[in-house]
Design a protein around this motif. Sequence first.
Motif, PDB file in Angstrom:
ATOM      1  N   PHE A   1      66.651  73.268  42.792  1.00 25.39           N
ATOM      2  CA  PHE A   1      67.873  72.548  42.444  1.00 25.39           C
ATOM      3  C   PHE A   1      67.672  71.892  41.082  1.00 25.39           C
ATOM      4  N   ASP A   2      68.769  71.624  40.396  1.00 22.22           N
ATOM      5  CA  ASP A   2      68.754  71.010  39.066  1.00 22.22           C
ATOM      6  C   ASP A   2      69.410  69.641  39.139  1.00 22.22           C
ATOM      7  N   VAL A   3      68.882  68.731  38.343  1.00 18.73           N
ATOM      8  CA  VAL A   3      69.429  67.380  38.244  1.00 18.73           C
ATOM      9  C   VAL A   3      69.878  67.158  36.808  1.00 18.73           C
ATOM     10  N   TYR A   4      71.130  66.787  36.635  1.00 20.11           N
ATOM     11  CA  TYR A   4      71.681  66.525  35.320  1.00 20.11           C
ATOM     12  C   TYR A   4      71.886  65.020  35.155  1.00 20.11           C
TER      13      TYR A   4
ATOM     14  N   GLY B   1      68.664  61.277  36.470  1.00 19.15           N
ATOM     15  CA  GLY B   1      68.119  61.245  37.819  1.00 19.15           C
ATOM     16  C   GLY B   1      66.601  61.209  37.834  1.00 19.15           C
ATOM     17  N   GLU B   2      66.032  60.475  38.778  1.00 15.14           N
ATOM     18  CA  GLU B   2      64.575  60.358  38.916  1.00 15.14           C
ATOM     19  C   GLU B   2      64.208  60.460  40.400  1.00 15.14           C
ATOM     20  N   ASN B   3      62.994  60.976  40.628  1.00 15.29           N
ATOM     21  CA  ASN B   3      62.419  61.057  41.980  1.00 15.29           C
ATOM     22  C   ASN B   3      63.371  61.757  42.954  1.00 15.29           C
ATOM     23  N   SER B   4      63.960  62.850  42.508  1.00 11.94           N
ATOM     24  CA  SER B   4      64.899  63.583  43.366  1.00 11.94           C
ATOM     25  C   SER B   4      64.136  64.367  44.429  1.00 11.94           C
ATOM     26  N   LYS B   5      64.719  64.447  45.592  1.00 11.51           N
ATOM     27  CA  LYS B   5      64.129  65.187  46.711  1.00 11.51           C
ATOM     28  C   LYS B   5      65.215  65.987  47.407  1.00 11.51           C
ATOM     29  N   ILE B   6      64.823  67.065  48.027  1.00  9.18           N
ATOM     30  CA  ILE B   6      65.748  67.886  48.818  1.00  9.18           C
ATOM     31  C   ILE B   6      65.135  68.098  50.189  1.00  9.18           C
ATOM     32  N   ARG B   7      65.985  68.022  51.203  1.00  5.20           N
ATOM     33  CA  ARG B   7      65.525  68.138  52.584  1.00  5.20           C
ATOM     34  C   ARG B   7      66.440  69.097  53.335  1.00  5.20           C
TER      35      ARG B   7
END
Length: 321
Positions: A73-76, A79-85
């Motif tokens: 996934f991409d963060v625009y 964003g910091e410390n992104s996680k996916i569950r």
Amino acid sequence: AKVALALDLIRLAGYPARKALGIHLRETQIQAEQVPLIEVFDGASWQMYLSSAPEQALPNDLFVWLRGDRPLFDVYGAGENSKIRFTCIKDRIPKEDLANLTDTPLLVSTIQALPVSERSIFKFIVMIPIGAFVVVLMRNVIGIATLGTFMPVLIALSFFEINNIAVALALFAIVIGVGLYFRFLLSRLNLLVVPRVAACVVIVTLLMMVMSVASFKLGYAAGMGITLFPMIILAWTIERMSLIWEEEGKRSALTQVGGSLAVAVVAYLFMANSLIQYWGFYFPELLLVVLAVILVLGRYTGYRLLELHRFRQFEFKPIAK
């Protein structure tokens, strides 16, 4: 890094290769495990292998979510410390309804229209009435004494989460035994009921933390399931067991705790049955049938099965006139 190195070696050998990402489709996991995979083109088709064990066959519950080098996934923005569950839930839908699934207005007003996380919670909620029915049956018809009415149901739910009945019973016995020891120590302080129960809650919480950390250090992941036990119920169980121990004796206290565990195990076996789970989740109106049976059992005032066994030596003879 290992996957990237393996891909470079395969490509140097002259075979096209790419990485992939798979997910285990397991309902019992709140967070689905992500598995790195490697795909190799053998000239006819793409063959997929586990990066950790290429010689092993792929599990049947593995679903390929991503292929290629693009990110998951991409963060625009900032964003910091992104996680996916990933959370999984299994549905049974007739094949002829798959094409019209998104056009069915009935799903808007049913549990099926809820998000996956909420629907997974309902799979547990619909099992609580089944556990309550088992408690009514075991207490009013069979005659097994328990500590409280719904304590076996909550314990059965924790067994359901731990998913190992032997480990769950062992953890429960350790917590109750150690908690009862500290409860007898607290009785020497002549505390009031509410402070005493609150102190039991603190002791049970600390005990569960110690057992979880110790299990993690020793490498027993199943021991960390102790945190799924309801702490307040455990504290009240220890309190009531200690009172029964002092007023009615050790045998009565152990009998009621053993009865509670027996009822919890039977309730767990009912709640863990896949057919009952299917009926309860997809046909929740059947809970009205369970309610009707509970109301009928509530009117039963005859002898219980254990009472008939207890008085089996008595012989009733008609009085001669």
